[in-house]
Motif scaffolding. Structure first.
Motif, PDB file in Angstrom:
ATOM      1  N   SER A   1       0.843  -1.192   0.000  1.00 44.38           N
ATOM      2  CA  SER A   1       0.000   0.000   0.000  1.00 44.38           C
ATOM      3  C   SER A   1       0.880   1.245   0.000  1.00 44.38           C
ATOM      4  O   SER A   1       2.040   1.199   0.426  1.00 44.38           O
ATOM      5  N   PRO A   2       0.357   2.403  -0.464  1.00 47.71           N
ATOM      6  CA  PRO A   2       1.156   3.637  -0.430  1.00 47.71           C
ATOM      7  C   PRO A   2       1.666   3.985   0.966  1.00 47.71           C
ATOM      8  O   PRO A   2       2.778   4.486   1.108  1.00 47.71           O
TER       9      PRO A   2
ATOM     10  N   LEU B   1      -3.122  -1.616  -6.501  1.00 43.39           N
ATOM     11  CA  LEU B   1      -3.693  -1.148  -5.242  1.00 43.39           C
ATOM     12  C   LEU B   1      -4.741  -2.132  -4.749  1.00 43.39           C
ATOM     13  O   LEU B   1      -5.251  -2.965  -5.503  1.00 43.39           O
ATOM     14  N   ARG B   2      -5.067  -2.005  -3.487  1.00 42.07           N
ATOM     15  CA  ARG B   2      -6.016  -2.929  -2.897  1.00 42.07           C
ATOM     16  C   ARG B   2      -7.366  -2.889  -3.599  1.00 42.07           C
ATOM     17  O   ARG B   2      -7.995  -3.915  -3.825  1.00 42.07           O
ATOM     18  N   THR B   3      -7.834  -1.698  -3.974  1.00 38.89           N
ATOM     19  CA  THR B   3      -9.126  -1.588  -4.649  1.00 38.89           C
ATOM     20  C   THR B   3      -9.032  -1.915  -6.132  1.00 38.89           C
ATOM     21  O   THR B   3     -10.013  -2.346  -6.737  1.00 38.89           O
ATOM     22  N   GLY B   4      -7.864  -1.688  -6.733  1.00 37.33           N
ATOM     23  CA  GLY B   4      -7.709  -1.921  -8.157  1.00 37.33           C
ATOM     24  C   GLY B   4      -8.447  -0.924  -9.025  1.00 37.33           C
ATOM     25  O   GLY B   4      -8.601  -1.147 -10.229  1.00 37.33           O
ATOM     26  N   ARG B   5      -8.904   0.189  -8.447  1.00 31.52           N
ATOM     27  CA  ARG B   5      -9.707   1.136  -9.207  1.00 31.52           C
ATOM     28  C   ARG B   5      -8.834   2.062 -10.034  1.00 31.52           C
ATOM     29  O   ARG B   5      -7.752   2.448  -9.608  1.00 31.52           O
ATOM     30  N   ALA B   6      -9.338   2.411 -11.198  1.00 26.42           N
ATOM     31  CA  ALA B   6      -8.627   3.347 -12.063  1.00 26.42           C
ATOM     32  C   ALA B   6      -8.904   4.791 -11.683  1.00 26.42           C
ATOM     33  O   ALA B   6      -8.220   5.693 -12.142  1.00 26.42           O
ATOM     34  N   ARG B   7      -9.889   5.016 -10.832  1.00 24.02           N
ATOM     35  CA  ARG B   7     -10.195   6.359 -10.347  1.00 24.02           C
ATOM     36  C   ARG B   7     -10.753   6.240  -8.935  1.00 24.02           C
ATOM     37  O   ARG B   7     -11.247   5.193  -8.524  1.00 24.02           O
ATOM     38  N   ARG B   8     -10.670   7.318  -8.193  1.00 24.15           N
ATOM     39  CA  ARG B   8     -11.154   7.308  -6.823  1.00 24.15           C
ATOM     40  C   ARG B   8     -12.683   7.359  -6.775  1.00 24.15           C
ATOM     41  O   ARG B   8     -13.322   7.986  -7.610  1.00 24.15           O
ATOM     42  N   ARG B   9     -13.225   6.709  -5.756  1.00 23.16           N
ATOM     43  CA  ARG B   9     -14.667   6.723  -5.567  1.00 23.16           C
ATOM     44  C   ARG B   9     -14.975   6.990  -4.102  1.00 23.16           C
ATOM     45  O   ARG B   9     -14.159   6.739  -3.220  1.00 23.16           O
ATOM     46  N   LEU B  10     -16.200   7.445  -3.863  1.00 23.81           N
ATOM     47  CA  LEU B  10     -16.652   7.629  -2.501  1.00 23.81           C
ATOM     48  C   LEU B  10     -16.935   6.277  -1.861  1.00 23.81           C
ATOM     49  O   LEU B  10     -17.249   5.295  -2.540  1.00 23.81           O
ATOM     50  N   HIS B  11     -16.830   6.235  -0.533  1.00 20.99           N
ATOM     51  CA  HIS B  11     -17.142   5.008   0.178  1.00 20.99           C
ATOM     52  C   HIS B  11     -18.624   4.699   0.052  1.00 20.99           C
ATOM     53  O   HIS B  11     -19.486   5.566   0.211  1.00 20.99           O
TER      54      HIS B  11
ATOM     55  N   ASN C   1      -9.429  -9.863   4.292  1.00 22.72           N
ATOM     56  CA  ASN C   1     -10.210 -10.280   3.129  1.00 22.72           C
ATOM     57  C   ASN C   1     -10.130  -9.239   2.011  1.00 22.72           C
ATOM     58  O   ASN C   1     -10.120  -9.577   0.824  1.00 22.72           O
ATOM     59  N   GLY C   2     -10.070  -7.970   2.391  1.00 20.10           N
ATOM     60  CA  GLY C   2      -9.882  -6.942   1.381  1.00 20.10           C
ATOM     61  C   GLY C   2      -8.541  -7.049   0.698  1.00 20.10           C
ATOM     62  O   GLY C   2      -8.418  -6.866  -0.518  1.00 20.10           O
ATOM     63  N   LEU C   3      -7.496  -7.371   1.475  1.00 19.14           N
ATOM     64  CA  LEU C   3      -6.176  -7.564   0.879  1.00 19.14           C
ATOM     65  C   LEU C   3      -6.160  -8.776  -0.052  1.00 19.14           C
ATOM     66  O   LEU C   3      -5.531  -8.759  -1.110  1.00 19.14           O
ATOM     67  N   LEU C   4      -6.875  -9.825   0.335  1.00 15.33           N
ATOM     68  CA  LEU C   4      -6.889 -11.048  -0.476  1.00 15.33           C
ATOM     69  C   LEU C   4      -7.582 -10.838  -1.811  1.00 15.33           C
ATOM     70  O   LEU C   4      -7.304 -11.560  -2.779  1.00 15.33           O
ATOM     71  N   ARG C   5      -8.477  -9.857  -1.880  1.00 17.09           N
ATOM     72  CA  ARG C   5      -9.160  -9.619  -3.153  1.00 17.09           C
ATOM     73  C   ARG C   5      -8.213  -9.088  -4.221  1.00 17.09           C
ATOM     74  O   ARG C   5      -8.554  -9.077  -5.402  1.00 17.09           O
ATOM     75  N   GLN C   6      -7.020  -8.631  -3.821  1.00 16.36           N
ATOM     76  CA  GLN C   6      -6.010  -8.287  -4.824  1.00 16.36           C
ATOM     77  C   GLN C   6      -5.523  -9.525  -5.558  1.00 16.36           C
ATOM     78  O   GLN C   6      -5.129  -9.453  -6.724  1.00 16.36           O
ATOM     79  N   TYR C   7      -5.532 -10.667  -4.867  1.00 18.23           N
ATOM     80  CA  TYR C   7      -5.065 -11.923  -5.454  1.00 18.23           C
ATOM     81  C   TYR C   7      -6.220 -12.749  -6.024  1.00 18.23           C
ATOM     82  O   TYR C   7      -6.044 -13.483  -7.000  1.00 18.23           O
TER      83      TYR C   7
END
Length: 411
Positions: free
Chosen positions: A171-172, A216-226, A357-363
């Motif tokens: 992570s950053p 990144l953990r989210t894998g998003r190409a742009r930022r989003r609101l929670h 579990n959020g970290l595992l979604r990167q894999y």
């Protein structure tokens, strides 16, 4: 304000001189940009372009911001040349920084920073420092234009380190602390995590490759609101023991051996991976569920995973109210590990596992077939996660923290 909006605006290319002057006057008086635009009668985007310039016009070159000199009678956001002359005069009179700041109505840190940034060594002698107001004014004006090249873009070594760490799915924030640990005496190699996010998401700066956002953990190409978290309906599991009955030593994470668990589900709900996280060390274990994740399969996979643990690391397991844990009593008999269940819709009660579990979604991305991954693959992913530095562990890795606990137990 005595101002009337001009009605004749049909002339092509007509400059709204009076509106612009009124807009900047309102801004100097403390109005927000939106309110100033409403009073003057211009579009909010027009006011923004007056202040910041127009970086991507449809035709022609980028337009610089419109420079409007602040009123000499009012307090400007920036120091003016007459302010700098006053500072230089008072410094020659041996006045203190706080005295000068009080006389100018500024913060002492503003005056101190101004002297430090815009002063210069006297005749090349670094032991003798001079503050020349006109030279200081030129330096300030040269630094003011935007945009500027970012720190990452100016330093190839820093950029290479960050890009390599991102490919390892750090992570950053982890990268920033690793930079400070590896280069403690080189401030040019230190950045905050928001700098990395800006280099990834704000394009046109050319600092980091856009495709690295996939690491990144989210894998998003742009930022989003929670988004609002998903609320599951409670399920009825016989003989549940609630988390309120869990020993107090598990809550304060002082004693190792208390685990949190859950499943991550694959495509169409047909495959799953069991996840176990130790609360004290954040050590991760993964259970292979290639065919199904009913109560019997989940029980057998978890028993297989925890049987390698020493007895003092088998104190409790906290799970949500999922039907896959209906055989919790049989699991307790086989492993001597009591199972405690969270309250409905309370994922924070097993926060370490939710984070993992959020970290595992990167894999293992959502919507993919998790049965395609072998036990060896799961062990490799768990080893990589256990080798990441963690902020909550003082930037130690879970593997390092667990090995310390095991070594202390053997003594």
């Amino acid at each position: 304000m005595d101002f009337k909006i001009r009605e004749d605006r049909n002339g092509k290319g007509r400059r709204l001189t009076r509106e612009r002057e009124a807009y900047f006057q309102l801004m100097r008086q403390g109005y927000s940009s939106r309110e100033a635009c409403r009073v003057v009668g211009i579009n909010l985007r027009t006011g923004k372009r007056w202040r910041n310039g127009w970086h991507s016009p449809p035709t022609g070159k980028p337009k610089p911001p419109i420079y409007v000199e602040a009123s000499a009678s009012g307090l400007s956001r920036y120091l003016r040349e007459e302010d700098r002359i006053y500072i230089a005069d008072r410094l020659r009179e041996k006045a203190s920084i706080r005295t000068i700041a009080a006389e100018l109505g500024r913060s002492p840190s503003t005056i101190s920073r101004e002297i430090r940034r815009n002063g210069m060594p006297l005749r090349g002698d670094h032991n003798r420092w001079a503050y020349r107001p006109h030279a200081a004014q030129r330096r300030a004006e040269q630094r003011r234009p935007r945009p500027k090249a970012g720190k990452i873009g100016q330093n190839p070594e820093l950029r290479e380190f960050i890009q390599h760490s991102l490919t390892l799915r750090w992570s950053p924030e982890q990268i920033c602390h690793a930079l400070r640990a590896r280069f403690p005496d080189r401030p040019e190699m230190h950045v905050v995590h928001e700098t990395i996010y800006q280099a990834l998401y704000v394009q046109g700066r050319g600092e980091l490759r856009r495709e690295l956002t996939k690491a990144l953990r989210t894998g998003r190409a742009r930022r989003r609101l929670h988004r609002q978290s998903y609320k599951r309906q409670p399920r009825s599991i016989p003989n549940m023991v609630m988390i309120s009955d869990r020993p107090a030593e598990a809550a304060d994470r002082a004693v190792p051996g208390h685990w949190e668990g859950d499943l991550i589900i694959g495509k169409d709900g047909r495959s799953a991976i069991g996840t176990l996280v130790e609360r004290t060390t954040r050590y991760v274990m993964l259970a292979h569920l290639p065919t199904d994740h009913n109560a019997a399969s989940t029980r057998d996979a978890l028993v297989e995973s925890v049987k390698t643990l020493p007895p003092h690391l088998r104190r409790s397991l906290t799970w949500d109210q999922g039907s896959e844990m209906a055989s919790h009593q049989a699991f307790t008999i086989a492993t001597d590990i009591p199972v405690y269940f969270c309250n409905p819709a309370s994922p924070w009660q097993r926060g370490s596992n939710e984070n993992t579990n959020g970290l595992l979604r990167q894999y293992f991305p959502k919507g993919t077939d998790l049965s395609a991954h072998s036990s060896e693959r799961l062990n490799a992913v768990a080893a990589e996660l256990n080798g990441r530095p963690r902020k909550t562990l003082g930037w130690e890795t879970p593997a390092e923290r667990l090995s310390k606990l095991l070594a202390a137990t053997r003594q």
